[in-house]
Motif scaffolding. Structure first.
Motif, PDB file in Angstrom:
ATOM      1  N   ASN A   1       0.859  -1.181   0.000  1.00  0.00           N
ATOM      2  CA  ASN A   1       0.000   0.000   0.000  1.00  0.00           C
ATOM      3  C   ASN A   1       0.894   1.230   0.000  1.00  0.00           C
ATOM      4  O   ASN A   1       1.966   1.235   0.598  1.00  0.00           O
ATOM      5  CB  ASN A   1      -0.911   0.000   1.227  1.00  0.00           C
ATOM      6  N   SER A   2       0.446   2.305  -0.644  1.00  0.00           N
ATOM      7  CA  SER A   2       1.356   3.402  -0.969  1.00  0.00           C
ATOM      8  C   SER A   2       1.630   4.383   0.162  1.00  0.00           C
ATOM      9  O   SER A   2       2.629   5.087   0.130  1.00  0.00           O
ATOM     10  CB  SER A   2       0.808   4.182  -2.169  1.00  0.00           C
ATOM     11  N   ILE A   3       0.754   4.455   1.154  1.00  0.00           N
ATOM     12  CA  ILE A   3       0.871   5.524   2.138  1.00  0.00           C
ATOM     13  C   ILE A   3       1.924   5.221   3.202  1.00  0.00           C
ATOM     14  O   ILE A   3       2.444   4.104   3.287  1.00  0.00           O
ATOM     15  CB  ILE A   3      -0.486   5.844   2.792  1.00  0.00           C
ATOM     16  N   SER A   4       2.227   6.208   4.023  1.00  0.00           N
ATOM     17  CA  SER A   4       3.300   6.093   5.008  1.00  0.00           C
ATOM     18  C   SER A   4       2.860   5.436   6.312  1.00  0.00           C
ATOM     19  O   SER A   4       3.705   5.063   7.119  1.00  0.00           O
ATOM     20  CB  SER A   4       3.879   7.481   5.320  1.00  0.00           C
ATOM     21  N   GLU A   5       1.560   5.296   6.513  1.00  0.00           N
ATOM     22  CA  GLU A   5       1.041   4.668   7.718  1.00  0.00           C
ATOM     23  C   GLU A   5       0.490   3.279   7.397  1.00  0.00           C
ATOM     24  O   GLU A   5       0.084   3.006   6.267  1.00  0.00           O
ATOM     25  CB  GLU A   5      -0.060   5.528   8.348  1.00  0.00           C
ATOM     26  N   ILE A   6       0.461   2.415   8.402  1.00  0.00           N
ATOM     27  CA  ILE A   6      -0.085   1.063   8.232  1.00  0.00           C
ATOM     28  C   ILE A   6      -1.599   1.144   8.456  1.00  0.00           C
ATOM     29  O   ILE A   6      -2.063   1.282   9.587  1.00  0.00           O
ATOM     30  CB  ILE A   6       0.540   0.075   9.234  1.00  0.00           C
ATOM     31  N   LYS A   7      -2.347   1.093   7.355  1.00  0.00           N
ATOM     32  CA  LYS A   7      -3.799   1.211   7.408  1.00  0.00           C
ATOM     33  C   LYS A   7      -4.439  -0.030   6.788  1.00  0.00           C
ATOM     34  O   LYS A   7      -3.831  -0.706   5.951  1.00  0.00           O
ATOM     35  CB  LYS A   7      -4.256   2.452   6.625  1.00  0.00           C
ATOM     36  N   PRO A   8      -5.699  -0.335   7.160  1.00  0.00           N
ATOM     37  CA  PRO A   8      -6.389  -1.475   6.538  1.00  0.00           C
ATOM     38  C   PRO A   8      -6.502  -1.301   5.025  1.00  0.00           C
ATOM     39  O   PRO A   8      -6.606  -0.178   4.520  1.00  0.00           O
ATOM     40  CB  PRO A   8      -7.774  -1.449   7.202  1.00  0.00           C
ATOM     41  N   ASP A   9      -6.520  -2.414   4.310  1.00  0.00           N
ATOM     42  CA  ASP A   9      -6.574  -2.371   2.852  1.00  0.00           C
ATOM     43  C   ASP A   9      -7.842  -1.706   2.332  1.00  0.00           C
ATOM     44  O   ASP A   9      -7.853  -1.178   1.210  1.00  0.00           O
ATOM     45  CB  ASP A   9      -6.493  -3.790   2.276  1.00  0.00           C
ATOM     46  N   ARG A  10      -8.908  -1.718   3.118  1.00  0.00           N
ATOM     47  CA  ARG A  10     -10.174  -1.148   2.644  1.00  0.00           C
ATOM     48  C   ARG A  10     -10.139   0.378   2.577  1.00  0.00           C
ATOM     49  O   ARG A  10     -10.994   0.987   1.946  1.00  0.00           O
ATOM     50  CB  ARG A  10     -11.320  -1.589   3.552  1.00  0.00           C
ATOM     51  N   GLU A  11      -9.162   1.020   3.225  1.00  0.00           N
ATOM     52  CA  GLU A  11      -9.082   2.477   3.187  1.00  0.00           C
ATOM     53  C   GLU A  11      -8.468   2.947   1.873  1.00  0.00           C
ATOM     54  O   GLU A  11      -7.687   2.238   1.235  1.00  0.00           O
ATOM     55  CB  GLU A  11      -8.264   2.990   4.375  1.00  0.00           C
ATOM     56  N   ARG A  12      -8.838   4.167   1.467  1.00  0.00           N
ATOM     57  CA  ARG A  12      -8.352   4.710   0.193  1.00  0.00           C
ATOM     58  C   ARG A  12      -6.844   4.897   0.233  1.00  0.00           C
ATOM     59  O   ARG A  12      -6.310   5.578   1.117  1.00  0.00           O
ATOM     60  CB  ARG A  12      -9.020   6.052  -0.109  1.00  0.00           C
TER      61      ARG A  12
END
Length: 325
Positions: free
Chosen positions: A89-100
């Motif tokens: 996932n591209s963002i810098s934080e570890i977020k659930p896959d369902r988030e944009r």
């Protein structure tokens, strides 16, 4: 068909020295974002922090018909190479896959004791025109307040460019059904000797897997797929045409296929396997220490443009901070 010739690069702020000074500042910007996004005291990559899946035993096969103008480095007709792959996932934080968020793929190809990294994202162009804009977003993201984020971004790039970039980021960060069925783009150009080209990685047709709901757990979706089927992609090159339609220094411009037709240059094959096996799980832990960088390449292949020139410095600073503890 273009021959990819006639391109040129231009330094930010007019000179290599001025650009290098700017890149030195970017090192502290990326480290500040890493520390802001750290979870449980663990510092991750500045971007693409979350590993969706790691593939330790992929294969890359160069197309026998690859044009002679692109036969540099490991791109030799018919050659086959052991390869590892990281989906993220591209963002810098570890977020659930369902988030944009955007998605990416890092491909490391081993050849004659050396390795070559190809880094691609699932949107055809960057939100940033150049390295200044890209790092302006990175710096602004290290704010918990959305108002402070907007104020800093507007201060660094202006109101209209802020609006444009936020629109592109929103548009390119939707939900997906599988990392195996996405198309990925390099979004920046590379020199192949005297020619310049961008990469496009397209999936070979895949049946839907029997796994879980869309975007809920992309690792499990890919696992279900690889338990029964090989996953395959074709790598294409788009040759430079001119500064208007295929610019080297403006990463925000999509190289349209009508202007720069994709030429098949290789195949990436992910074999049947269980992504939850102990050996793959151990490999994914090792992946967190890997330092992927577009400058990890040899044989007269060179990344082009300010976005890539900045990545050489910024990615190393990110890796140094991540692996320091």
């Amino acid at each position: 068909m273009s021959d990819g010739l006639g391109w040129h690069e231009a330094f930010l702020r007019g000179s290599a020295a001025a650009e290098d000074e700017l890149f030195n500042q970017f090192q502290s910007d990326i480290n500040r974002l890493q520390e802001f996004a750290a979870a449980g005291g663990v510092v991750h990559r500045g971007f693409h922090a979350k590993t969706i899946a790691g593939i330790p035993d992929a294969t890359f096969i160069v197309e026998p018909s690859i044009p002679q103008s692109l036969q540099f480095g490991f791109f030799q007709p018919g050659k086959s190479y052991p390869t590892i792959v990281r989906f993220s996932n591209s963002i810098s934080e570890i977020k659930p896959d369902r988030e944009r968020q955007g998605r990416g793929i890092a491909i490391r190809i081993s050849s004659d004791g050396q390795f070559h990294d190809l880094l691609l994202s699932n949107s055809p162009a960057s939100h940033a025109r150049d390295a200044i804009q890209f790092m302006a977003v990175a710096s602004a993201l290290a704010n918990r307040s959305r108002i402070r984020f907007l104020i800093e971004l507007i201060r660094r790039v202006g109101f209209f460019e802020t609006v444009r970039m936020l629109f592109v980021l929103f548009k390119s960060s939707g939900k997906i059904s599988s990392v195996a069925t996405e198309t990925y783009w390099s979004r920046t150009a590379y020199a192949f000797g005297d020619s310049a080209a961008r990469f496009v990685l397209k999936p070979v047709f895949q049946l839907k897997s029997q796994a879980a709901p869309l975007s809920e757990d992309l690792h499990e979706e890919l696992r279900a797929r690889l338990l029964v089927n090989v996953v395959e992609f074709v790598l294409f090159a788009q040759l430079y045409v001119n500064d208007a339609s295929t610019p080297i220094e403006d990463g925000s411009v999509t190289w349209k296929e009508t202007d720069a037709p994709p030429i098949p240059i290789g195949r990436l094959i992910l074999p049947v396997q269980d992504l939850n096996s102990p050996s793959v799980a151990d490999f994914e832990k090792q992946l967190e220490k890997f330092e992927f960088n577009p400058w990890n390449t040899q044989g007269n292949i060179r990344p082009l443009g300010s976005l890539n020139r900045a990545r050489r410095v910024v990615y190393q600073a990110s890796a140094n901070r991540r692996n320091r503890d």
